[in-house]
Motif scaffolding. Structure first.
Motif, PDB file in Angstrom:
ATOM      1  N   GLY A 169       0.811  -1.220   0.000  1.00  5.59           N
ATOM      2  CA  GLY A 169       0.000   0.000   0.000  1.00  5.59           C
ATOM      3  C   GLY A 169       0.837   1.259   0.000  1.00  5.59           C
ATOM      4  N   PHE A 170       1.840   1.310   0.851  1.00  2.00           N
ATOM      5  CA  PHE A 170       2.668   2.517   0.918  1.00  2.00           C
ATOM      6  C   PHE A 170       3.571   2.655  -0.305  1.00  2.00           C
ATOM      7  N   THR A 171       3.993   1.549  -0.875  1.00  2.00           N
ATOM      8  CA  THR A 171       4.764   1.612  -2.119  1.00  2.00           C
ATOM      9  C   THR A 171       3.906   2.173  -3.243  1.00  2.00           C
ATOM     10  N   THR A 172       2.677   1.716  -3.324  1.00  2.00           N
ATOM     11  CA  THR A 172       1.755   2.244  -4.326  1.00  2.00           C
ATOM     12  C   THR A 172       1.505   3.731  -4.097  1.00  2.00           C
ATOM     13  N   PHE A 173       1.343   4.104  -2.838  1.00  2.00           N
ATOM     14  CA  PHE A 173       1.141   5.511  -2.503  1.00  2.00           C
ATOM     15  C   PHE A 173       2.329   6.352  -2.960  1.00  2.00           C
TER      16      PHE A 173
END
Length: 135
Positions: free
Chosen positions: A75-79
């Motif tokens: 999720g944070f990588t995508t963000f």
């Protein structure tokens, strides 16, 4: 003793002896109705025709934490990928809100269905009854 009231209260139907065992279990470990429903929904409370078992595995609890960590990493990588992209700021803002909203919902559900029932069992010391019939 009323089957319909029990089903309304705990969210599932079962035989009269099992209803009695669950009520005794609730009283013995001071579980709330929500905690009983949570244990049943997560699969930690195995209900058979004439008895109840607490089924919990420390390995699955640890695997759940790793899955949650992996979900947060993705999720944070995508963000961050969206944040560093070269699109209009409004589109980037909308994408970030969607990602963070989805991630927040996933973490909430993951906690509620996988991590909280284990905490309930360990807090109450009911984890000591794993695998034994509660008849």
């Amino acid at each position: 003793d009323n089957g319909r009231m029990f089903a309304h209260r705990f969210g599932f139907e079962t035989t009269q002896p099992v209803r009695q065992i669950i009520l005794e279990l609730q009283k013995r470990f001071d579980f709330s109705d929500r905690e009983i429903r949570s244990l049943k929904r997560a699969g930690y409370l195995r209900i058979e025709r004439d008895n109840v078992r607490i089924e919990a595995s420390r390995v699955w609890h640890i695997v759940s934490w790793f899955q949650l960590a992996f979900l947060l990493l993705i999720g944070f990588t995508t963000f961050l990928c969206v944040e560093t992209s070269h699109v209009l700021p409004l589109k980037r803002f909308v994408a970030e809100i969607v990602i963070l909203g989805g991630l927040t919902g996933c973490v909430y559900l993951f906690h509620r269905f996988f991590l909280e029932p284990w905490r309930v069992l360990t807090r109450s010391r009911a984890i000591e009854l794993v695998g034994r019939p509660l008849t």
